[in-house]
Design a protein around this motif. Structure first.
Motif, PDB file in Angstrom:
ATOM      1  N   SER A 130       0.849  -1.189   0.000  1.00  0.00           N
ATOM      2  CA  SER A 130       0.000   0.000   0.000  1.00  0.00           C
ATOM      3  C   SER A 130       0.888   1.243   0.000  1.00  0.00           C
ATOM      4  CB  SER A 130      -0.909  -0.007   1.246  1.00  0.00           C
ATOM      5  OG  SER A 130      -1.657   1.194   1.313  1.00  0.00           O
ATOM      6  N   PRO A 131       1.361   1.668  -1.194  1.00  0.00           N
ATOM      7  CA  PRO A 131       2.319   2.783  -1.264  1.00  0.00           C
ATOM      8  C   PRO A 131       1.658   4.155  -1.146  1.00  0.00           C
ATOM      9  CG  PRO A 131       1.923   1.890  -3.455  1.00  0.00           C
ATOM     10  CD  PRO A 131       1.126   1.050  -2.513  1.00  0.00           C
ATOM     11  N   LEU A 132       2.453   5.100  -0.678  1.00  0.00           N
ATOM     12  CA  LEU A 132       2.034   6.499  -0.582  1.00  0.00           C
ATOM     13  C   LEU A 132       3.050   7.345  -1.339  1.00  0.00           C
ATOM     14  CD1 LEU A 132       0.297   8.809   0.789  1.00  0.00           C
ATOM     15  CD2 LEU A 132       2.035   8.802   2.595  1.00  0.00           C
ATOM     16  N   LEU A 133       2.580   8.134  -2.309  1.00  0.00           N
ATOM     17  CA  LEU A 133       3.460   9.044  -3.044  1.00  0.00           C
ATOM     18  C   LEU A 133       3.524  10.384  -2.322  1.00  0.00           C
ATOM     19  CD1 LEU A 133       2.534   8.392  -6.803  1.00  0.00           C
ATOM     20  CD2 LEU A 133       4.547   7.651  -5.552  1.00  0.00           C
ATOM     21  N   VAL A 134       4.718  10.929  -2.206  1.00  0.00           N
ATOM     22  CA  VAL A 134       4.923  12.178  -1.465  1.00  0.00           C
ATOM     23  C   VAL A 134       5.458  13.254  -2.413  1.00  0.00           C
ATOM     24  CG1 VAL A 134       6.138  13.278   0.442  1.00  0.00           C
ATOM     25  CG2 VAL A 134       5.407  10.892   0.637  1.00  0.00           C
ATOM     26  N   ALA A 135       4.746  14.363  -2.497  1.00  0.00           N
ATOM     27  CA  ALA A 135       5.132  15.465  -3.380  1.00  0.00           C
ATOM     28  C   ALA A 135       6.097  16.395  -2.649  1.00  0.00           C
ATOM     29  CB  ALA A 135       3.890  16.227  -3.841  1.00  0.00           C
ATOM     30  N   LEU A 147       2.255  14.917  -9.986  1.00  0.00           N
ATOM     31  CA  LEU A 147       2.333  13.722  -9.145  1.00  0.00           C
ATOM     32  C   LEU A 147       0.940  13.276  -8.706  1.00  0.00           C
ATOM     33  CD1 LEU A 147       4.443  11.804  -7.818  1.00  0.00           C
ATOM     34  CD2 LEU A 147       4.140  13.137  -5.733  1.00  0.00           C
ATOM     35  N   SER A 148       0.046  14.225  -8.446  1.00  0.00           N
ATOM     36  CA  SER A 148      -1.317  13.872  -8.049  1.00  0.00           C
ATOM     37  C   SER A 148      -2.045  13.141  -9.174  1.00  0.00           C
ATOM     38  CB  SER A 148      -2.095  15.140  -7.653  1.00  0.00           C
ATOM     39  OG  SER A 148      -1.475  15.804  -6.564  1.00  0.00           O
ATOM     40  N   VAL A 149      -1.835  13.611 -10.404  1.00  0.00           N
ATOM     41  CA  VAL A 149      -2.464  12.959 -11.567  1.00  0.00           C
ATOM     42  C   VAL A 149      -1.895  11.551 -11.753  1.00  0.00           C
ATOM     43  CG1 VAL A 149      -2.707  13.039 -14.078  1.00  0.00           C
ATOM     44  CG2 VAL A 149      -2.983  15.127 -12.732  1.00  0.00           C
ATOM     45  N   VAL A 150      -0.572  11.426 -11.624  1.00  0.00           N
ATOM     46  CA  VAL A 150       0.071  10.120 -11.770  1.00  0.00           C
ATOM     47  C   VAL A 150      -0.415   9.148 -10.696  1.00  0.00           C
ATOM     48  CG1 VAL A 150       2.289   8.913 -11.572  1.00  0.00           C
ATOM     49  CG2 VAL A 150       2.128  10.971 -12.960  1.00  0.00           C
ATOM     50  N   ALA A 157      -2.430   6.386  -3.141  1.00  0.00           N
ATOM     51  CA  ALA A 157      -2.631   7.628  -2.394  1.00  0.00           C
ATOM     52  C   ALA A 157      -1.459   8.584  -2.606  1.00  0.00           C
ATOM     53  CB  ALA A 157      -2.793   7.322  -0.909  1.00  0.00           C
ATOM     54  N   VAL A 158      -1.730   9.873  -2.397  1.00  0.00           N
ATOM     55  CA  VAL A 158      -0.692  10.890  -2.529  1.00  0.00           C
ATOM     56  C   VAL A 158      -0.746  11.825  -1.317  1.00  0.00           C
ATOM     57  CG1 VAL A 158      -2.181  12.450  -3.857  1.00  0.00           C
ATOM     58  CG2 VAL A 158       0.302  12.653  -4.070  1.00  0.00           C
ATOM     59  N   PHE A 159       0.428  12.256  -0.861  1.00  0.00           N
ATOM     60  CA  PHE A 159       0.527  13.221   0.243  1.00  0.00           C
ATOM     61  C   PHE A 159       1.111  14.498  -0.340  1.00  0.00           C
ATOM     62  CE2 PHE A 159       2.925  15.085   3.870  1.00  0.00           C
ATOM     63  CZ  PHE A 159       1.873  15.280   4.733  1.00  0.00           C
ATOM     64  N   ALA A 160       0.257  15.533  -0.466  1.00  0.00           N
ATOM     65  CA  ALA A 160       0.684  16.793  -1.091  1.00  0.00           C
ATOM     66  C   ALA A 160       0.098  17.966  -0.317  1.00  0.00           C
ATOM     67  CB  ALA A 160       0.239  16.827  -2.558  1.00  0.00           C
ATOM     68  N   PRO A 161       0.644  18.276   0.879  1.00  0.00           N
ATOM     69  CA  PRO A 161       0.084  19.359   1.701  1.00  0.00           C
ATOM     70  C   PRO A 161       0.446  20.757   1.196  1.00  0.00           C
ATOM     71  CG  PRO A 161       2.009  18.426   2.776  1.00  0.00           C
ATOM     72  CD  PRO A 161       1.747  17.587   1.559  1.00  0.00           C
ATOM     73  N   GLU A 162       1.467  20.877   0.354  1.00  0.00           N
ATOM     74  CA  GLU A 162       1.896  22.189  -0.143  1.00  0.00           C
ATOM     75  C   GLU A 162       1.582  22.303  -1.635  1.00  0.00           C
ATOM     76  OE1 GLU A 162       2.851  24.523   1.652  1.00  0.00           O
ATOM     77  OE2 GLU A 162       3.557  23.638   3.516  1.00  0.00           O
ATOM     78  N   PRO A 163       1.281  23.526  -2.119  1.00  0.00           N
ATOM     79  CA  PRO A 163       0.933  23.699  -3.534  1.00  0.00           C
ATOM     80  C   PRO A 163       2.127  23.616  -4.474  1.00  0.00           C
ATOM     81  CG  PRO A 163       0.961  25.826  -2.429  1.00  0.00           C
ATOM     82  CD  PRO A 163       1.164  24.785  -1.364  1.00  0.00           C
ATOM     83  N   GLY A 164       3.321  23.838  -3.945  1.00  0.00           N
ATOM     84  CA  GLY A 164       4.503  23.804  -4.803  1.00  0.00           C
ATOM     85  C   GLY A 164       4.691  25.092  -5.558  1.00  0.00           C
ATOM     86  N   ASN A 165       5.314  25.018  -6.735  1.00  0.00           N
ATOM     87  CA  ASN A 165       5.631  26.208  -7.533  1.00  0.00           C
ATOM     88  C   ASN A 165       6.449  27.216  -6.727  1.00  0.00           C
ATOM     89  OD1 ASN A 165       4.113  25.224  -9.773  1.00  0.00           O
ATOM     90  ND2 ASN A 165       2.240  25.997  -8.801  1.00  0.00           N
ATOM     91  N   GLY A 166       7.399  26.691  -5.929  1.00  0.00           N
ATOM     92  CA  GLY A 166       8.259  27.553  -5.129  1.00  0.00           C
ATOM     93  C   GLY A 166       7.758  27.807  -3.735  1.00  0.00           C
TER      94      GLY A 166
END
Length: 515
Positions: A130-135, A147-150, A157-166
């Motif tokens: 049961s993997p978790l992808l981390v952005a 990464l969310s789309v992938v 599941a994906v863990f992406a608490p920050e929007p990114g783009n710097g």
């Protein structure tokens, strides 16, 4: 990727065949051709030197002098040395004793880390994890969104608490992801980190900080196999600056020369663990040095082929199909079964790639590359345009039925006629195989020979010793012939002195396909 190298090596070994003895000059000439082939493939010079040195030492030693087939032995030596420079043994992932297992991906921007994270997650999910992808790549524009789309496509599941783009702290994201995985019961965490267009101190420092924050069980360096010698230089810089446990080769389906793949394990001392060879999430494999060496030398990769087949064909289905084919002339095998088998083969991947895993397919590489994958879809459309009665008994398909099926599937009437004829030929061939009658010639593949497509006249077989018409003399001749065969140790394999291997047993992977 290795087509040019494979062609050069195949031509080199072709010149050796037929020689009962190899002189030192033959070995030197062969070594020279192999050296040129490797250098043209962009293999690192130190690797080439060590490879040629080992091949020559073994080829000029006693192991070649005592063999009856020196050309084959030279091929075996080259194969074994190729396996060595590709890493030797297959290296599997190390899992943590206490979940979650943390896997950190590192590499330059554009190497394909984000897509590869999804491929690795899908691969591990299929193995029951049961993997978790981390952005944690918060620098590259839209990296978090990608990464969310992938992750959605891979079904993980994906863990992406920050929007990114710097925006955001990648070290904090990576650290928090481990606690999130424990709370949500994910046994594997895959951290996608930021890359750069080149090696710089900021990149190394950030990667090292993430490493120290999550203490990964595996650090995988993702390298673009198409960038040649620079891949080796980048890998060495990462090894010295951050450290990594294994290499993942991306874009192995490209048309580059492939020298990075042959150099990186030997130069860095780190094994190649995975290989990505296409754009789909399914185009991802564990890297087996022995199988890759076999492909390069055009010896095929049947182990991978049967592994793929094992995932799509269950033992129950194989037994069911075998029983249908074992019936009288295989008449229980219908067009519905034919369609089901074809769709299962399609799930295994590209038809061209599957054929490329067969030994000797390098000789018909052009024909394989020209295969139209859409033919499978056209065939499926034709069969689905038939009535249930026509699929169950294709012999009732007459001229008016062919015209109706052609209109329904959008093809010419001749295409329907050809499909039905090919079905009968395939059923007859598979039925003979199921009943132990052996495999007849392959029909209708241009350039491959065999079957109805043959144009060359076959030479007549030489007649054996004539039998006497006198019953007493004929009996004496049969006794003499039996005694002669027994003295020579003849076998069913047709090799004098070669006894049939009584203790031979098929591998488990093969048994389920034999019904």
């Amino acid at each position: 990727m290795f087509d040019t190298l494979s062609d050069r090596l195949s031509a080199t070994f072709k010149n050796l065949r037929g020689k009962g003895r190899l002189s030192e000059a033959d070995i030197d000439a062969t070594a020279r051709e192999i050296r040129i082939a490797l250098l043209e493939a962009d293999v690192a010079l130190p690797v080439v030197r060590a490879f040629i040195k080992n091949v020559k030492e073994r080829a000029l030693g006693p192991e070649l002098a005592n063999t009856r087939y020196p050309a084959q032995r030279v091929l075996d030596i080259v194969n074994e040395e190729l396996v060595t420079i590709l890493g030797g043994q297959t290296r599997r992932l190390r899992f943590a004793k206490q979940p979650p297992t943390v896997i950190m991906l590192a590499g330059l921007q554009g190497a394909g880390k984000t897509t590869l994270a999804g491929k690795l997650a899908k691969h591990l999910k299929e193995e029951g994890h049961s993997p978790l992808l981390v952005a944690a790549d918060l620098q590259r524009p839209n990296a978090v969104t990608q990464l969310s789309v992938v992750a959605e496509r891979a079904g993980v599941a994906v863990f992406a608490p920050e929007p990114g783009n710097g925006v955001g702290d990648p070290v904090k994201v990576a650290k928090d992801s481990v606690q999130h995985a424990k709370a949500k019961v994910h046994d594997i965490v895959i951290v996608d980190t930021a890359g750069r267009l080149g090696i710089d101190q900021d990149m190394m420092r950030q990667a090292a900080d993430i490493r120290d924050a999550v203490s990964p069980d595996e650090i995988l360096f993702v390298v673009d196999a198409m960038i040649g010698q620079d891949a080796v230089n980048t890998a060495e810089a990462f090894r010295d600056g951050v450290g990594f446990d294994g290499v993942v080769l991306s874009k192995l389906d490209g048309d580059a020369r492939g020298g990075a793949a042959l150099s990186i394990a030997s130069v860095t001392g780190k094994p190649i663990m995975f290989a990505s060879n296409g754009e789909k999430l399914e185009d991802f494999d564990v890297f087996h040095p022995d199988r890759m060496a076999s492909r390069i030398l055009d010896l095929g990769d049947l182990a991978t082929l049967f592994e793929k087949a094992g995932k799509e064909f269950s033992e129950e289905e194989a037994a069911k199909m075998a029983s249908k084919l074992a019936s009288k002339k295989g008449q229980d095998f219908t067009l519905d079964d034919f369609l089901a088998q074809m769709e299962q083969v399609r799930k295994m991947g590209s038809i061209s790639k599957l054929l490329g895993m067969m030994p000797g397919m390098g000789q018909i590489k052009e024909q394989i590359n020209n295969i139209d994958e859409r033919d499978v879809d056209r065939t499926a459309a034709i069969i689905k345009s038939m009535t249930p009665a026509e699929r169950a008994d294709a012999t009732i398909i007459n001229g008016s039925r062919r015209a109706r099926i052609a209109r329904g599937s959008g093809v010419e009437v001749s295409a329907v006629k050809n499909l039905v004829e090919r079905f009968f030929e395939a059923r007859k061939m598979m039925s003979r195989m199921a009943q132990g009658g052996g495999m007849p010639g392959m029909p209708g593949i241009p350039g491959m020979g065999g079957g109805p497509g043959r144009t060359k006249k076959q030479p007549k077989q030489a007649k054996g010793k004539q039998r006497s018409g006198n019953p007493m003399k004929r009996k004496q001749q049969e006794q003499e012939e039996a005694a002669r065969k027994a003295a020579q140790g003849g076998s069913a394999f047709g090799v004098p002195g070669q006894q049939a291997p009584q203790d031979f047993e098929l591998p488990d992977e093969f048994k389920k396909f034999m019904g």
